[in-house]
Design a protein around this motif. Structure first.
Motif, mmCIF file in Angstrom:
data_model
loop_
_atom_site.group_PDB
_atom_site.id
_atom_site.type_symbol
_atom_site.label_atom_id
_atom_site.label_comp_id
_atom_site.label_asym_id
_atom_site.label_seq_id
_atom_site.Cartn_x
_atom_site.Cartn_y
_atom_site.Cartn_z
ATOM 1 N N ARG A 270 23.719 18.487 -15.327
ATOM 2 C CA ARG A 270 24.046 19.920 -15.301
ATOM 3 C C ARG A 270 23.358 20.644 -16.459
ATOM 4 O O ARG A 270 22.830 21.743 -16.305
ATOM 5 N N ILE A 271 23.375 20.032 -17.626
ATOM 6 C CA ILE A 271 22.736 20.645 -18.783
ATOM 7 C C ILE A 271 21.228 20.748 -18.567
ATOM 8 O O ILE A 271 20.608 21.780 -18.854
ATOM 9 N N ALA A 272 20.621 19.684 -18.045
ATOM 10 C CA ALA A 272 19.172 19.662 -17.842
ATOM 11 C C ALA A 272 18.721 20.717 -16.843
ATOM 12 O O ALA A 272 17.570 21.174 -16.889
ATOM 13 N N GLU A 273 19.602 21.123 -15.931
ATOM 14 C CA GLU A 273 19.232 22.083 -14.888
ATOM 15 C C GLU A 273 19.470 23.536 -15.282
ATOM 16 O O GLU A 273 19.097 24.453 -14.551
ATOM 17 N N LEU A 274 20.085 23.778 -16.433
ATOM 18 C CA LEU A 274 20.294 25.147 -16.899
ATOM 19 C C LEU A 274 18.963 25.779 -17.290
ATOM 20 O O LEU A 274 18.070 25.114 -17.816
ATOM 21 N N ASP A 275 18.828 27.080 -17.062
ATOM 22 C CA ASP A 275 17.620 27.788 -17.492
ATOM 23 C C ASP A 275 17.615 28.014 -18.999
ATOM 24 O O ASP A 275 16.569 27.990 -19.644
ATOM 25 N N GLN A 276 18.791 28.271 -19.554
ATOM 26 C CA GLN A 276 18.920 28.458 -20.987
ATOM 27 C C GLN A 276 20.387 28.302 -21.359
ATOM 28 O O GLN A 276 21.278 28.287 -20.507
ATOM 29 N N LEU A 277 20.629 28.170 -22.651
ATOM 30 C CA LEU A 277 22.002 28.033 -23.138
ATOM 31 C C LEU A 277 22.072 28.635 -24.529
ATOM 32 O O LEU A 277 21.254 28.324 -25.400
ATOM 33 N N GLU A 278 23.043 29.519 -24.738
ATOM 34 C CA GLU A 278 23.313 30.015 -26.081
ATOM 35 C C GLU A 278 24.353 29.106 -26.719
ATOM 36 O O GLU A 278 25.409 28.864 -26.136
ATOM 37 N N VAL A 279 24.035 28.609 -27.895
ATOM 38 C CA VAL A 279 24.950 27.698 -28.581
ATOM 39 C C VAL A 279 25.351 28.295 -29.922
ATOM 40 O O VAL A 279 24.590 29.023 -30.563
ATOM 41 N N THR A 280 26.547 27.971 -30.324
ATOM 42 C CA THR A 280 27.113 28.489 -31.564
ATOM 43 C C THR A 280 26.813 27.545 -32.721
ATOM 44 O O THR A 280 27.092 26.347 -32.635
#
Length: 292
Positions: A270-280
């Motif tokens: 699921r993580i690998a298929e994300l286009d982007q991720l905002e992380v804190t």
């Protein structure tokens, strides 16, 4: 290690000033491709440019894949706000001194030390020397290949192969500490810069990898209390911001942390298929000074 030594007016002077024999504690000299003490305890220099100063084999927790992913994420900018803050704190404490000598205790693959050193050098134009030490040979080898201008050691902080009173700042970033040893290594007026995760650190990643990650993180308060017990003067800053990572870095983000060790393949996919991720980024930055 060649570039580091050539910049310091000869290898023997640089090594003798910084290193001690981990067996007997005596000063050392460089004899061709080996470090030798007066008692003839001998440690060879790696062909990649680092020094292995372990007195017995040690099993590190982290492997080459984790260090490669950590390198990718570091170079991708995730920790740039931390590096800016750390450089500012070191300049505030040591900015009038040249050269400044930094130690990264738990240096991993070397990018924290290299980037913080680079920011200080760009700001001041001063000579900034750096030493990294870690138990993980794979990480130290990567560091030596990538940053040959710095000195890298495989070593145990519980029996440090470094000379007393050498370092203007000891970095300890998201890594186990040995405060008694850090105090021994500090030069007069030196600081320990300790980075501890706060409750929301990488919370988005933890929610994806571990569904129960909303439970509060409590280890940070204990680590802060322990730090304050060890140093006479302590300053603390909270660094909290959000950083966006694009798709190519997301598998590395998951792989760089032990959080992924217990995660299922479905969560990793699921993580690998994300286009982007905002992380804190949610970190406590503590500065400790010894009593005068």
């Amino acid at each position: 290690m060649t570039a580091y030594h050539s910049a310091q007016n000869g290898p023997e002077a640089a090594v003798a000033a910084l290193l001690r024999c981990p067996v007997c504690g005596q000063t050392v000299r460089l004899d061709r491709r080996s470090i030798v003490c007066p008692a003839r305890h001998t440690f060879d220099l790696s062909k990649h440019g680092y020094i292995n100063l372990l007195t017995r084999p040690a099993r590190a927790k982290y492997d080459k894949r984790l260090f490669q992913s950590r390198r990718a994420v570091l170079l991708g900018g995730l920790y740039d706000p931390l590096h800016e803050l750390a450089a500012a704190k070191i300049l505030q404490s040591c900015g009038g001194k040249s050269p400044i000598l930094l130690l990264d205790a738990g240096s991993g693959e070397g990018s924290h030390l290299a980037r913080i050193r680079g920011k200080i050098a760009a700001e001041t134009g001063h000579a900034i020397r750096g030493v990294g030490i870690d138990l993980a040979k794979e990480g130290v080898e990567m560091a030596a290949r990538s940053y040959p201008e710095l000195l890298w050691c495989v070593g145990d902080l519980a029996r440090s192969p470094l000379g007393a009173g050498c370092f203007d700042a000891v970095l300890n970033i998201l890594s186990p500490a040995n405060y008694e040893e850090f105090s021994r290594l500090l030069a007069p007026g030196g600081i320990v810069l300790k980075v501890i995760p706060e409750p929301d650190y990488l919370i988005e990643l933890r929610r994806l990898l571990q569904p129960d990650a909303d439970r509060p993180v409590t280890a940070g308060s204990r680590a802060k209390a322990h730090f304050r017990e060890r140093f006479a003067r302590v300053d603390e800053d909270r660094l909290r911001c959000r950083v966006r990572l694009d798709r190519p870095l997301l598998p590395h983000l998951a792989a760089m942390t032990p959080l992924s060790w217990q995660a299922g393949e479905e969560a990793l996919q699921r993580i690998a298929e994300l286009d982007q991720l905002e992380v804190t980024i949610d970190l406590a930055v503590l500065i400790g000074r010894k009593a005068d």
